[in-house]
Motif scaffolding. Structure first.
Motif, PDB file in Angstrom:
ATOM      1  N   THR A   1       0.826  -1.202   0.000  1.00 21.28           N
ATOM      2  CA  THR A   1       0.000   0.000   0.000  1.00 21.28           C
ATOM      3  C   THR A   1       0.866   1.260   0.000  1.00 21.28           C
ATOM      4  O   THR A   1       0.524   2.261  -0.640  1.00 21.28           O
ATOM      5  CB  THR A   1      -0.925   0.001   1.223  1.00 21.28           C
ATOM      6  N   VAL A   2       1.979   1.217   0.710  1.00 20.12           N
ATOM      7  CA  VAL A   2       2.874   2.377   0.745  1.00 20.12           C
ATOM      8  C   VAL A   2       3.525   2.606  -0.609  1.00 20.12           C
ATOM      9  O   VAL A   2       3.673   3.750  -1.064  1.00 20.12           O
ATOM     10  CB  VAL A   2       3.949   2.188   1.835  1.00 20.12           C
ATOM     11  N   LEU A   3       3.904   1.511  -1.283  1.00 17.18           N
ATOM     12  CA  LEU A   3       4.558   1.647  -2.581  1.00 17.18           C
ATOM     13  C   LEU A   3       3.602   2.141  -3.652  1.00 17.18           C
ATOM     14  O   LEU A   3       4.008   2.880  -4.568  1.00 17.18           O
ATOM     15  CB  LEU A   3       5.158   0.304  -3.002  1.00 17.18           C
ATOM     16  N   CYS A   4       2.342   1.737  -3.580  1.00 15.66           N
ATOM     17  CA  CYS A   4       1.381   2.176  -4.600  1.00 15.66           C
ATOM     18  C   CYS A   4      -0.029   2.069  -4.039  1.00 15.66           C
ATOM     19  O   CYS A   4      -0.642   0.995  -4.055  1.00 15.66           O
ATOM     20  CB  CYS A   4       1.526   1.349  -5.876  1.00 15.66           C
TER      21      CYS A   4
ATOM     22  N   SER B   1       2.276   8.206  -2.950  1.00 18.18           N
ATOM     23  CA  SER B   1       2.928   6.969  -2.525  1.00 18.18           C
ATOM     24  C   SER B   1       4.447   7.143  -2.515  1.00 18.18           C
ATOM     25  O   SER B   1       4.990   8.125  -3.030  1.00 18.18           O
ATOM     26  CB  SER B   1       2.537   5.817  -3.458  1.00 18.18           C
ATOM     27  N   ASN B   2       5.134   6.170  -1.920  1.00 16.66           N
ATOM     28  CA  ASN B   2       6.593   6.220  -1.865  1.00 16.66           C
ATOM     29  C   ASN B   2       7.171   5.730  -3.190  1.00 16.66           C
ATOM     30  O   ASN B   2       6.959   4.582  -3.574  1.00 16.66           O
ATOM     31  CB  ASN B   2       7.110   5.354  -0.708  1.00 16.66           C
ATOM     32  N   HIS B   3       7.898   6.577  -3.870  1.00 14.64           N
ATOM     33  CA  HIS B   3       8.484   6.236  -5.164  1.00 14.64           C
ATOM     34  C   HIS B   3      10.015   6.199  -5.122  1.00 14.64           C
ATOM     35  O   HIS B   3      10.655   6.117  -6.172  1.00 14.64           O
ATOM     36  CB  HIS B   3       8.041   7.245  -6.229  1.00 14.64           C
ATOM     37  N   THR B   4      10.605   6.286  -3.912  1.00 13.07           N
ATOM     38  CA  THR B   4      12.061   6.390  -3.799  1.00 13.07           C
ATOM     39  C   THR B   4      12.727   5.166  -3.178  1.00 13.07           C
ATOM     40  O   THR B   4      13.906   4.927  -3.423  1.00 13.07           O
ATOM     41  CB  THR B   4      12.436   7.625  -2.969  1.00 13.07           C
ATOM     42  N   ILE B   5      12.013   4.392  -2.354  1.00 17.37           N
ATOM     43  CA  ILE B   5      12.620   3.225  -1.720  1.00 17.37           C
ATOM     44  C   ILE B   5      13.039   2.215  -2.788  1.00 17.37           C
ATOM     45  O   ILE B   5      12.275   1.902  -3.703  1.00 17.37           O
ATOM     46  CB  ILE B   5      11.648   2.589  -0.699  1.00 17.37           C
ATOM     47  N   GLU B   6      14.260   1.730  -2.699  1.00 20.41           N
ATOM     48  CA  GLU B   6      14.798   0.811  -3.701  1.00 20.41           C
ATOM     49  C   GLU B   6      14.915  -0.618  -3.194  1.00 20.41           C
ATOM     50  O   GLU B   6      15.018  -1.550  -3.997  1.00 20.41           O
ATOM     51  CB  GLU B   6      16.178   1.291  -4.162  1.00 20.41           C
TER      52      GLU B   6
ATOM     53  N   HIS C   1      11.631   0.845  -9.293  1.00 24.04           N
ATOM     54  CA  HIS C   1      12.402   1.798  -8.496  1.00 24.04           C
ATOM     55  C   HIS C   1      13.900   1.624  -8.717  1.00 24.04           C
ATOM     56  O   HIS C   1      14.663   2.582  -8.534  1.00 24.04           O
ATOM     57  CB  HIS C   1      12.083   1.629  -7.010  1.00 24.04           C
ATOM     58  N   ASN C   2      14.338   0.421  -9.082  1.00 22.45           N
ATOM     59  CA  ASN C   2      15.761   0.153  -9.296  1.00 22.45           C
ATOM     60  C   ASN C   2      16.177   0.288 -10.758  1.00 22.45           C
ATOM     61  O   ASN C   2      17.358   0.143 -11.064  1.00 22.45           O
ATOM     62  CB  ASN C   2      16.118  -1.256  -8.805  1.00 22.45           C
TER      63      ASN C   2
END
Length: 649
Positions: free
Chosen positions: A472-475, A486-491, A518-519
């Motif tokens: 849910t946090v990622l998208c 949403s979080n778009h930076t965590i790799e 993201h990577n």
């Protein structure tokens, strides 16, 4: 009739001069020099009268006072010992004089010494020769046992021009001179200490050696005085490491006082498996105090030295004199709450500079972690008067199994601050569980700096429920705005997405897909592309009718947004979605657009084309679909990959 009373004097602190303990109240008092007032106005003030900025300077003065008293006690103790030695028998005086004369002979004999006579192997002769010549390619020197291959692997092998020697303390009876004679005992004038003495002498004269690693060789040879005497003279070493040494035998750290005091280039000190204990902690604190003259120290690493809370508090008191520490490691040292309390106070001074903090494998619990985070989150004032926010980029809490979700919540409170710069967080060998995963997910939702969250997915206790929170946090697909936020930076979450195995079946496929994007290099170079991709994939039909009540005020904003999307991402998908949104405006407000308008006709055609493609099931979000492998395209068609799943009509 009004009376003008004289305005009260305004006092501003210019400098904190000294510290004392009040004999009447027992409180800490500081001698204050007031700005724009003569020295006669200096006064002793209790700690409660000082503001935050002055209190930081006052505490540094207090630490310096305690350190000065400790040094003075040491000088008095050595003076007393010298007086006792002066009363010793005359034969002892002769022996001491002879020993000192031998040390002074190094300068005399250096020009004519034969390396074959003071070394036992060709390797050692080659190393000493390179040190004598100040070989610019010899910057690292490893002193380890010749036959200790395990230590060789531990310290690292040579690479490029950095040589890894194996310097032995074996007597030179196997040297060339001893082979020329029949009586080895009479002709072998170099002993173990003489062999190491020459090594220390040449290190002291070196101008190119920057990294000195002293390994397990010295477990039984800590008494070699000439070796340490030579190292005292070195001024080029920037990194000093002791590994597996008994530093208490022979008081090695105390013998290196001149080295610590006058080497202005020393930036890193590392002690690994040296079993310091309380006495060793005092000696190391003393060494740190000597380093304050140049204030060049940047990295301090203490691994597996059995410090405990008491020893750490001694070291922290000395570290408070160093305001520029960028990396601090205190791992596997049995540190608990009291150590965390002392460390938390220290972090209030250095949080604006410290970038790497490793506290793995200690006894840190939730309460201790709260003390640490409070110190990290404090806003400090530097020596230049500027405000410093927390600069921490890497935090390692691996192996502190007593930390629960409550403790992790204090870490996420640090992550959600606007000035947070944390990039990597290690949580290996910890039972995070679904509750801890929810806490970390909440922190990631409000954090844009963290890039890598390390833990073991197989042993952390997180089930599919916890991974659903990460998903849910990622998208967040509930609304376009939530997807955008949403979080778009965590790799990385857990471990790198390429290392996920079949045993990691609790990790959702959608999480893997998001981390894959993201990577990807194209998205890393422009994070906005990830945002646009998620929006186009999960919100195919962007409804414009909620904006109609403002007529055409939002129309140019929408067109501008799609223009920015085209610059960042492009692709036919973005173009079709743009024309579809334009057509909604045309259909909803036909009186503002002519029926024969070219823009309206183009939008209507684009809407019909996209509708046909959706009905055929061939409308995919990724414009580079042809570049994907056969198996990936098959998964997409089957709908097993959420990000790439065909959008229904």
């Amino acid at each position: 009739m009004s009376t003008n009373k004289p305005a009260p004097k305004e006092y501003q602190v210019e400098k904190v001069l000294d510290y004392r303990k009040s004999t009447t109240t027992g409180q800490d008092e500081y001698l204050i020099q007031w700005k724009n007032y003569p020295p006669s106005e200096n006064s002793w003030e209790p700690e409660s009268n000082l503001n935050a900025a002055t209190l930081q300077e006052a505490r540094r003065v207090k630490v310096a006072w305690h350190l000065r008293e400790t040094l003075l006690q040491g000088v008095l103790a050595r003076s007393q010992a010298n007086n006792n030695n002066a009363a010793a028998p005359a034969n002892n005086d002769v022996a001491i004089k002879e020993e000192n004369s031998d040390d002074n002979n190094y300068d005399t004999l250096a020009s004519k010494v034969d390396l074959h006579e003071i070394t036992s192997t060709r390797q050692n002769r080659r190393i000493l020769q390179r040190i004598i010549q100040n070989d610019v390619d010899l910057t690292q020197l490893f002193i380890v046992e010749a036959d200790d291959e395990e230590n060789r692997r531990y310290d690292g092998l040579h690479s490029g021009n950095n040589f890894v020697p194996s310097v032995t303390t074996t007597s030179s009876s196997r040297g060339r001179r001893s082979r020329r004679t029949n009586n080895n005992n009479n002709n072998d004038s170099s002993s173990k200490s003489d062999d190491m003495g020459w090594l220390g002498y040449f290190i002291g004269k070196s101008h190119t050696l920057t990294n000195l690693h002293i390994g397990s060789l010295l477990k039984g040879e800590e008494h070699i005085e000439p070796f340490w005497t030579g190292i005292q003279q070195n001024r080029s070493i920037t990194s000093l490491r002791f590994g597996g040494c008994n530093l208490l035998r022979g008081n090695i750290l105390n013998k290196l006082d001149p080295f610590f005091r006058y080497n202005g280039k020393l930036t890193k000190i590392e002690l690994t498996e040296c079993t310091l204990g309380m006495n060793g902690a005092k000696q190391f604190a003393h060494a740190l105090g000597e380093c304050t003259l140049k204030k060049s120290l940047r990295v301090v690493r203490l691994d597996d030295n059995d410090l405990t809370d008491r020893g750490l508090k001694k070291i922290i008191a000395a570290l408070e004199l160093h305001e520029n520490i960028e990396a601090l490691t205190i791992s596997d040292n049995n540190v608990g709450r009291e150590g965390c309390r002392a460390l938390g106070r220290y972090l209030t001074f250095t949080s604006g500079v410290l970038q790497d903090l490793n506290l793995s494998y200690n006894r840190i619990d939730d309460e201790g972690l709260t003390m640490l985070v409070d110190g990290l989150g404090a806003t400090t004032i530097g020596s230049d008067g500027g405000v410093r926010n927390c600069a921490l980029k890497q935090l390692c809490l691996t192996g502190n199994s007593s930390i629960s979700s409550s403790g992790l919540r204090t870490v996420t409170s640090l992550m959600t601050t606007p000035t947070c710069q944390l990039e990597q967080l290690w949580l290996y060998h910890m039972n995070i569980g679904d509750e801890g995963a929810a806490v970390l997910a909440d922190g990631l939702a409000k954090n844009k700096s963290l890039r890598k969250l390390w833990f073991n997915p197989a042993t952390c206790g997180i089930t599919s429920t916890g991974w659903d929170r990460f998903d849910t946090v990622l998208c967040d697909t509930t609304t376009i705005n939530n997807t955008y936020l949403s979080n778009h930076t965590i790799e990385l979450i857990g471990k790198h997405y390429t290392n996920y195995s079949e045993s990691d079946d609790q990790i959702l496929e959608s999480v893997r897909s998001c981390l894959y994007f993201h990577n990807s290099k194209p998205f890393q170079s422009n994070p906005k592309k990830i945002t646009y991709l998620k929006i186009f994939v999960h919100h195919e039909n962007m409804r414009m009718d909620p904006l109609f009540e403002w007529k055409l005020k939002f129309f140019p904003i929408m067109v501008t947004w799609f223009a920015n999307v085209g610059k960042a991402w492009g692709g036919q998908v973005a173009q079709n979605t743009k024309l579809s949104c334009i057509f909604q405006f045309v259909r909803g407000m036909p009186f503002h657009f002519g029926n024969n308008s070219g823009l309206a006709v183009q939008a209507r055609e684009a809407d019909l084309v996209s509708t046909r493609k959706r009905r055929r099931g061939r409308y995919h979000a990724c414009s580079s679909l042809a570049s994907l492998g056969r198996e990936q395209r098959k998964k997409m068609r089957e709908g097993r990959t959420r990000v790439f799943a065909p959008l229904s009509s």
